[in-house]
Enzyme design. Structure first.
Site, PDB file in Angstrom:
ATOM      1  N   THR A   1       0.848  -1.193   0.000  1.00 54.64           N
ATOM      2  CA  THR A   1       0.000   0.000   0.000  1.00 54.64           C
ATOM      3  C   THR A   1       0.886   1.247   0.000  1.00 54.64           C
ATOM      4  O   THR A   1       2.071   1.169  -0.303  1.00 54.64           O
ATOM      5  CB  THR A   1      -0.975  -0.026   1.201  1.00 54.64           C
ATOM      6  OG1 THR A   1      -1.956   1.003   1.045  1.00 54.64           O
ATOM      7  CG2 THR A   1      -0.261   0.148   2.535  1.00 54.64           C
ATOM      8  N   ASN A   2       0.325   2.419   0.281  1.00 59.96           N
ATOM      9  CA  ASN A   2       1.110   3.655   0.337  1.00 59.96           C
ATOM     10  C   ASN A   2       0.575   4.548   1.450  1.00 59.96           C
ATOM     11  O   ASN A   2      -0.385   4.192   2.131  1.00 59.96           O
ATOM     12  CB  ASN A   2       1.084   4.361  -1.024  1.00 59.96           C
ATOM     13  CG  ASN A   2      -0.328   4.691  -1.435  1.00 59.96           C
ATOM     14  OD1 ASN A   2      -1.005   5.511  -0.805  1.00 59.96           O
ATOM     15  ND2 ASN A   2      -0.811   4.052  -2.486  1.00 59.96           N
ATOM     16  N   ARG A   3       1.186   5.694   1.634  1.00 61.73           N
ATOM     17  CA  ARG A   3       0.899   6.538   2.792  1.00 61.73           C
ATOM     18  C   ARG A   3      -0.276   7.503   2.620  1.00 61.73           C
ATOM     19  O   ARG A   3      -0.466   8.397   3.432  1.00 61.73           O
ATOM     20  CB  ARG A   3       2.140   7.370   3.152  1.00 61.73           C
ATOM     21  CG  ARG A   3       3.293   6.534   3.645  1.00 61.73           C
ATOM     22  CD  ARG A   3       4.436   7.454   4.088  1.00 61.73           C
ATOM     23  NE  ARG A   3       5.640   6.696   4.374  1.00 61.73           N
ATOM     24  CZ  ARG A   3       5.852   6.055   5.514  1.00 61.73           C
ATOM     25  NH1 ARG A   3       4.949   6.068   6.470  1.00 61.73           N
ATOM     26  NH2 ARG A   3       6.978   5.396   5.694  1.00 61.73           N
TER      27      ARG A   3
ATOM     28  N   ALA B   1      -4.638   7.558  -4.387  1.00 62.64           N
ATOM     29  CA  ALA B   1      -3.266   7.120  -4.670  1.00 62.64           C
ATOM     30  C   ALA B   1      -3.337   5.632  -4.988  1.00 62.64           C
ATOM     31  O   ALA B   1      -3.150   4.782  -4.112  1.00 62.64           O
ATOM     32  CB  ALA B   1      -2.374   7.396  -3.476  1.00 62.64           C
TER      33      ALA B   1
END
Ligand code: CTP
Length: 215
Positions: A25-27, A95
């Site tokens: 995943t991402n932030r 995102a």
């Protein structure tokens, strides 16, 4: 009374599973997309919010026409593409993971001696797909997070993805962007417009963005 403008917004990160307990995943916090959804409801629009998994402190605004929680890029693509034909506009703020594990193991991956290599494959570029589907009556807005050559990269994406506007922001600066409550954006329009929105709270920035795009 005039028909309400129908707007679809994507927000948050996606999660791409490797096995039943692990994912990539991402932030992304989802704050910018949720602020846009709140500002759009305030403006009297009919708003569909499609969101990846966000922290429980990030709450969908009241008054949405529909809230669609999704997990992966593939789920987000399906949710967005099936709804887009009925929309007047879409702002893709999520995102989305650009890559996912090629194989999703059904059982938990066990550790072994030595290095572990994970093969990734591309996910669908949802914004690009909507650019292909778009009619002349629909407006499409994307985001560009860049660490360098902001204007050049953003304008490239505007053209390549057939957008009406792109909201470009410089990432990697302290106190703004990913996970922060504040951000700074430059809006580039397909007719050559450039609108600078200086560093401010994402809630205010969301209102300013909508005022420019839907003036
Ligand atoms: N986006 C999307 N689907 C993807 C990836 C991105 O819809 N699979 C959308 C994002 O919501 C955002 C825009 O595309 O509105 C820009 O994404 P970004 O990752 O910054 O740019 P890319 O076009 O993927 O280009 P690059 O990786 O070269 O920066």
């Amino acid at each position: 009374m005039a028909e309400k403008l129908k707007l679809l917004i994507t927000a948050g990160p996606t999660r791409e599973a490797l096995d039943p307990v692990r994912f990539i995943t991402n932030r992304s916090s989802g704050k910018m997309g949720y602020s846009l959804a709140a500002a759009a409801v305030e403006k009297g629009f009919s708003v569909i919010l499609v969101s990846g998994p966000v922290d429980s402190s990030v709450i969908p605004p009241e008054g949405l026409t529909e809230f669609v929680p999704v997990v992966s890029a593939a789920e987000m693509a399906e949710a967005v593409k099936s709804r887009f034909p009925a929309m007047d506009a879409a702002i893709l703020c999520a995102a989305v993971a650009d890559y996912r594990p090629k194989i999703m193991e059904t059982n938990k991956i066990k550790k072994k001696e030595g290095a572990f290599f994970l093969e990734l494959e591309r996910t669908e570029d949802i914004l690009f797909s909507l650019g292909q589907m778009k009619t002349s009556a629909q407006r499409l807005i994307g985001f560009a997070a860049e660490t360098e050559n902001l204007a050049e990269n953003a304008l490239g994406k505007l053209k390549r993805k057939n957008l009406d506007w792109i909201a470009a922001n410089q990432v990697g600066l302290p106190g703004q962007g990913f996970q922060s409550d504040r951000n700074e954006i430059t809006l580039y329009g397909v007719n050559g417009e450039t609108v600078q929105l200086p560093l401010t709270e994402k809630k205010l920035l969301a209102r300013q963005m909508l005022d420019v795009i839907f003036q």
